[in-house]
Design an enzyme around this catalytic site. Structure first.
Site, PDB file in Angstrom:
ATOM      1  N   GLY A 199       0.770  -1.243   0.000  1.00  0.00           N
ATOM      2  CA  GLY A 199       0.000   0.000   0.000  1.00  0.00           C
ATOM      3  C   GLY A 199       0.797   1.287   0.000  1.00  0.00           C
ATOM      4  O   GLY A 199       0.252   2.337   0.335  1.00  0.00           O
ATOM      5  N   TRP A 233       1.953   2.987  -2.584  1.00  0.00           N
ATOM      6  CA  TRP A 233       1.429   3.914  -3.606  1.00  0.00           C
ATOM      7  C   TRP A 233       0.104   4.512  -3.122  1.00  0.00           C
ATOM      8  O   TRP A 233      -0.160   5.690  -3.308  1.00  0.00           O
ATOM      9  CB  TRP A 233       1.230   3.190  -4.943  1.00  0.00           C
ATOM     10  CG  TRP A 233       2.511   3.031  -5.730  1.00  0.00           C
ATOM     11  CD1 TRP A 233       3.771   3.012  -5.219  1.00  0.00           C
ATOM     12  CD2 TRP A 233       2.647   2.882  -7.148  1.00  0.00           C
ATOM     13  NE1 TRP A 233       4.681   2.853  -6.246  1.00  0.00           N
ATOM     14  CE2 TRP A 233       4.024   2.763  -7.428  1.00  0.00           C
ATOM     15  CE3 TRP A 233       1.740   2.820  -8.206  1.00  0.00           C
ATOM     16  CZ2 TRP A 233       4.516   2.604  -8.728  1.00  0.00           C
ATOM     17  CZ3 TRP A 233       2.229   2.654  -9.501  1.00  0.00           C
ATOM     18  CH2 TRP A 233       3.598   2.552  -9.758  1.00  0.00           C
ATOM     19  N   ASP A 251       1.143  -1.229 -10.216  1.00  0.00           N
ATOM     20  CA  ASP A 251       2.522  -1.613  -9.914  1.00  0.00           C
ATOM     21  C   ASP A 251       2.600  -3.134  -9.883  1.00  0.00           C
ATOM     22  O   ASP A 251       3.406  -3.711  -9.171  1.00  0.00           O
ATOM     23  CB  ASP A 251       2.897  -1.014  -8.541  1.00  0.00           C
ATOM     24  CG  ASP A 251       4.390  -1.087  -8.260  1.00  0.00           C
ATOM     25  OD1 ASP A 251       5.169  -1.216  -9.206  1.00  0.00           O
ATOM     26  OD2 ASP A 251       4.759  -1.021  -7.076  1.00  0.00           O
ATOM     27  N   ASP A 278      -8.618 -10.275  -7.802  1.00  0.00           N
ATOM     28  CA  ASP A 278      -7.635 -10.593  -8.843  1.00  0.00           C
ATOM     29  C   ASP A 278      -7.924  -9.690 -10.044  1.00  0.00           C
ATOM     30  O   ASP A 278      -9.023  -9.743 -10.609  1.00  0.00           O
ATOM     31  CB  ASP A 278      -7.806 -12.076  -9.224  1.00  0.00           C
ATOM     32  CG  ASP A 278      -6.820 -12.522 -10.278  1.00  0.00           C
ATOM     33  OD1 ASP A 278      -6.168 -11.660 -10.904  1.00  0.00           O
ATOM     34  OD2 ASP A 278      -6.704 -13.742 -10.486  1.00  0.00           O
ATOM     35  N   ASP A 338      -5.869  -5.530  -4.600  1.00  0.00           N
ATOM     36  CA  ASP A 338      -4.745  -6.483  -4.627  1.00  0.00           C
ATOM     37  C   ASP A 338      -5.265  -7.875  -4.262  1.00  0.00           C
ATOM     38  O   ASP A 338      -6.317  -8.018  -3.637  1.00  0.00           O
ATOM     39  CB  ASP A 338      -3.636  -6.084  -3.642  1.00  0.00           C
ATOM     40  CG  ASP A 338      -2.292  -6.728  -4.001  1.00  0.00           C
ATOM     41  OD1 ASP A 338      -1.424  -6.021  -4.543  1.00  0.00           O
ATOM     42  OD2 ASP A 338      -2.119  -7.941  -3.766  1.00  0.00           O
ATOM     43  N   LYS A 342       3.638  -0.577 -14.327  1.00  0.00           N
ATOM     44  CA  LYS A 342       4.975  -1.184 -14.366  1.00  0.00           C
ATOM     45  C   LYS A 342       5.082  -2.109 -15.564  1.00  0.00           C
ATOM     46  O   LYS A 342       4.140  -2.836 -15.882  1.00  0.00           O
ATOM     47  CB  LYS A 342       5.184  -1.975 -13.074  1.00  0.00           C
ATOM     48  CG  LYS A 342       6.433  -2.817 -13.131  1.00  0.00           C
ATOM     49  CD  LYS A 342       7.118  -2.994 -11.832  1.00  0.00           C
ATOM     50  CE  LYS A 342       6.419  -3.789 -10.781  1.00  0.00           C
ATOM     51  NZ  LYS A 342       7.011  -3.531  -9.481  1.00  0.00           N
TER      52      LYS A 342
HETATM   53  C1  LIG Z   1       5.352  -4.756  -6.225  1.00  0.00           C
HETATM   54  S1  LIG Z   1       3.915  -5.175  -5.354  1.00  0.00           S
HETATM   55  C2  LIG Z   1       3.028  -3.664  -5.357  1.00  0.00           C
HETATM   56  C3  LIG Z   1       3.575  -2.661  -4.385  1.00  0.00           C
HETATM   57  C4  LIG Z   1       2.642  -1.503  -4.164  1.00  0.00           C
HETATM   58  N1  LIG Z   1       2.543  -0.668  -5.336  1.00  0.00           N
HETATM   59  C5  LIG Z   1       3.101  -0.640  -3.030  1.00  0.00           C
HETATM   60  O1  LIG Z   1       3.528   0.466  -3.286  1.00  0.00           O
HETATM   61  O2  LIG Z   1       3.008  -1.067  -1.884  1.00  0.00           O
HETATM   62  C6  LIG Z   1       3.057  -6.128  -6.548  1.00  0.00           C
HETATM   63  C7  LIG Z   1       1.681  -6.558  -6.095  1.00  0.00           C
HETATM   64  O3  LIG Z   1       1.010  -7.127  -7.216  1.00  0.00           O
HETATM   65  C8  LIG Z   1       0.020  -7.971  -6.665  1.00  0.00           C
HETATM   66  N2  LIG Z   1      -0.572  -8.813  -7.712  1.00  0.00           N
HETATM   67  C9  LIG Z   1       0.068  -9.722  -8.497  1.00  0.00           C
HETATM   68  N3  LIG Z   1      -0.821 -10.316  -9.313  1.00  0.00           N
HETATM   69  C10 LIG Z   1      -2.043  -9.774  -9.041  1.00  0.00           C
HETATM   70  C11 LIG Z   1      -3.356  -9.982  -9.559  1.00  0.00           C
HETATM   71  N4  LIG Z   1      -3.582 -10.886 -10.524  1.00  0.00           N
HETATM   72  N5  LIG Z   1      -4.379  -9.253  -9.055  1.00  0.00           N
HETATM   73  C12 LIG Z   1      -4.153  -8.358  -8.059  1.00  0.00           C
HETATM   74  N6  LIG Z   1      -2.928  -8.111  -7.534  1.00  0.00           N
HETATM   75  C13 LIG Z   1      -1.895  -8.810  -8.020  1.00  0.00           C
HETATM   76  C14 LIG Z   1       0.791  -8.754  -5.612  1.00  0.00           C
HETATM   77  O4  LIG Z   1      -0.090  -9.335  -4.668  1.00  0.00           O
HETATM   78  C15 LIG Z   1       1.680  -7.646  -5.019  1.00  0.00           C
HETATM   79  O5  LIG Z   1       1.099  -7.132  -3.841  1.00  0.00           O
END
Ligand SMILES: C[S@@+](CC[C@H](N)C(=O)[O-])C[C@H]1O[C@@H](n2cnc3c(N)ncnc32)[C@H](O)[C@@H]1O
Length: 385
Positions: A53, A55, A181, A143, A127, A221
């Site tokens: 969280g 962002w 992200d 998802d 997320d 990203k």
């Molecule tokens: C790099 S982290 C994000 C960090 C976040 N932007 C922050 O600032 O805290 C990537 C996130 O993508 C989420 N993620 C991956 N695949 C996903 C999906 N299909 N649906 C939702 N979230 C997903 C992961 O659970 C993870 O929390």
């Protein structure tokens, strides 16, 4: 945030804890905003793949609490941090400040906070993992690749939205900015990682197309791999400007970068579709066909009104040249900012701060449980002799 010895010396990892951010990624968004003024005139935002969280914290602090993180404020904070790095012991007050803020962040209700909320601001964060509450942020555990997430998001944005009766997938109060992200669990198999990442990106773009208003922005990203120029050309179908940006807080050694798409201009007659999402079938190719070739539209090496020079490669090989386009690359973040690839030396007396937001449901928890149940039978560390 991991706790490898490299991470401990990474200035952004430490700076994030100093300033109360849940992850060092906060600086990536702040540095992107510094360059592209992302939050200007923005009141409705969707943050995809948002856990833990950081962002969303940036969104909450900038849009709800009206905090300023412009270049000046950033430099001030950085100067203080550099000073503490020299002294190499975090000051008690900065530690207290960041802990205090964390308590505030964690303790807030999951919806708009009465005392601070700006009623015109709406932030929805999604997320797979749970996201601890943040002031003014609606969090959804879902998802982003699943079609059922779109109506969930539309309902969160607009409580009067009814998926049963609504024929229109667009939100009634469309969104100014969608940020994503998203990253899969990296396998280390380069092509597979890039493929899974691109599926996340298409899912994010699909959601963005359902909720963005004309003129809106999309930031996501990407992993820069082979054929990324195909992706840039596809994004150019929907947005007037597409840039690829690398914030200084993103390690130069990583293939990670961010696409920054400005001024959403859906092609005539285009409707976002759940049944036929982008990235499947020929829908995008058809839209590209309808549009003029983006390469011939752009004039090579021409500075646009932001002073950013577009470099178009003329010699792209292959028969699908017209589907390829090189987006202008922009390194962002002040040059005086910390280098995310450098290790900064820590003194013996250095005190490491605890994480701002410990993981709520980390995937490794189950693995640890299994290991305990099996009496450490698998995954036992191998001790070198
Ligand atoms: C790099 S982290 C994000 C960090 C976040 N932007 C922050 O600032 O805290 C990537 C996130 O993508 C989420 N993620 C991956 N695949 C996903 C999906 N299909 N649906 C939702 N979230 C997903 C992961 O659970 C993870 O929390």
């Amino acid at each position: 945030m991991g706790k490898s010895s490299k991470d401990k010396r990474d200035a952004y990892y430490r700076l994030a804890k100093e300033q109360g951010w849940r992850a060092r990624s906060a600086f990536k968004l702040l540095q992107l905003d510094e360059e592209f003024n992302l939050f200007e005139n923005v009141t409705r935002v969707v943050d995809l793949c948002a856990a833990p969280g950081s962002w969303s914290q940036v969104l909450s602090r900038v849009l709800i609490k009206n905090e300023k993180f412009g270049r000046c404020a950033w430099e001030d904070r950085e100067a203080q941090f550099r000073q503490r790095m020299l002294n190499l012991i975090p000051s008690a007050s900065s530690q207290e400040d960041s802990q205090q803020e964390t308590k505030q962040d964690v303790g807030m209700a999951n919806t708009q906070d009465e005392t601070t909320a700006r009623p015109d601001v709406k932030i929805v964060s999604i997320d797979l993992q749970p996201i601890s509450p943040l002031p003014g942020v609606i969090t959804l555990r879902a998802d982003i690749t699943h079609p059922a997430t779109v109506p969930l998001l539309l309902k969160a944005l607009d409580p009067s939205y009814d998926p049963e009766t609504s024929t229109n997938q667009q939100a009634q109060h469309p969104v100014d900015l969608v940020i994503s992200d998203g990253a899969p669990d990296v396998t280390g198999l380069h092509d597979l990682d890039i493929y899974v990442q691109s599926q996340l990106l298409f899912a994010a773009l699909n959601l963005a197309l359902c909720v963005l208003k004309p003129g809106g922005k999309f930031v996501a990203k990407i992993f820069r791999g082979r054929n990324v120029d195909l992706l840039y050309a596809q994004l150019k179908v929907f947005f007037e400007k597409v840039h690829v940006a690398k914030p200084r807080s993103s390690r130069a050694s990583s293939v990670e970068a961010f696409i920054v798409c400005i001024n959403f201009q859906p092609p005539e007659g285009f409707k976002a579709s759940l049944e036929e999402p982008l990235g499947v079938g020929s829908r995008l190719a058809e839209l590209q066909e309808q549009q003029q070739d983006p390469i011939s539209q752009a004039e090579p090496s021409k500075a646009d009104d932001d002073g950013i020079t577009e470099v178009i490669l003329e010699d792209l090989s292959g028969s699908d040249n017209k589907n390829r386009w090189i987006a202008p690359f922009i390194a962002c973040g002040d040059l005086s900012a910390f280098d995310s690839d450098a290790s900064y030396k820590l003194a013996a007396g250095h005190v490491s701060l605890p994480p701002v937001q410990p993981p709520t449901a980390p995937p490794y928890k189950r693995a640890i449980e299994l290991r305990r149940q099996n009496g450490g039978a698998y995954g036992k560390p191998v001790v070198a002799k």
